[in-house]
Design an enzyme around this catalytic site. Structure first.
Site, PDB file in Angstrom:
ATOM      1  N   CYS A  54       0.852  -1.188   0.000  1.00  0.00           N
ATOM      2  CA  CYS A  54       0.000   0.000   0.000  1.00  0.00           C
ATOM      3  C   CYS A  54       0.891   1.244   0.000  1.00  0.00           C
ATOM      4  O   CYS A  54       1.838   1.327   0.803  1.00  0.00           O
ATOM      5  CB  CYS A  54      -0.900  -0.008   1.228  1.00  0.00           C
ATOM      6  SG  CYS A  54      -1.858   1.509   1.438  1.00  0.00           S
ATOM      7  N   ASP A  61      -0.637  -5.782   0.245  1.00  0.00           N
ATOM      8  CA  ASP A  61      -1.930  -6.033  -0.388  1.00  0.00           C
ATOM      9  C   ASP A  61      -1.784  -7.295  -1.219  1.00  0.00           C
ATOM     10  O   ASP A  61      -0.785  -7.467  -1.931  1.00  0.00           O
ATOM     11  CB  ASP A  61      -2.321  -4.863  -1.296  1.00  0.00           C
ATOM     12  CG  ASP A  61      -2.705  -3.626  -0.521  1.00  0.00           C
ATOM     13  OD1 ASP A  61      -3.357  -3.769   0.532  1.00  0.00           O
ATOM     14  OD2 ASP A  61      -2.372  -2.514  -0.973  1.00  0.00           O
TER      15      ASP A  61
END
Length: 139
Positions: A54, A61
């Site tokens: 992120c 992620d």
């Protein structure tokens, strides 16, 4: 051109490479000649364990990246693609940027007739994202 000459430029496949790149900027996407230029056929790569960071929190992620393309003169070599995708693990980027970056980088190295990159990202904060980016070569 001999088989050996045709494959001379593939530097990663012939090695037991485990030095992973820390950025997609540094990870070379390698290509080889498409022997079936006169035929449209689809090539699909699935990366079910894709990870990026992120850009705000630097937390990982997770998602699945699917790349489907119709080659023109060149095909993407799969090990170089794997190492390129692994390079996102330490790279901060929004999901939308990841999918479009992958599309642009593949188009730049092999100029496919058609390509679609689909990213299916796991929920974060109660919402998941699916992103699809496509490119079609002009005739």
């Amino acid at each position: 051109m001999s088989e050996k000459e045709r494959l001379n430029d593939l530097t990663l496949l012939s090695k037991n490479e485990n030095n992973y790149f820390t950025s997609p900027d540094d990870a070379p996407l390698e290509v080889f000649d498409n022997l079936y230029v006169g035929r449209d056929y689809k090539i699909t790569f699935n990366c079910p364990e894709f990870t990026a960071l992120c850009p705000v929190t630097s937390q990982p992620d997770f998602g699945k990246i699917t790349i489907t393309y119709i080659a023109d003169k060149k095909c993407v070599e799969s090990k170089s693609l794997k190492m390129y995708l692994f390079a996102f693990r330490n790279h901060n980027s929004f999901h939308e940027e990841v999918v479009n970056r992958i599309l642009e980088d593949i188009v730049a190295v092999c100029d496919p007739r058609e390509i679609t990159v689909y990213g299916e990202f796991m929920p974060r904060g109660g919402i998941s994202l699916d992103i699809e980016a496509s490119h079609k070569k002009e005739s």
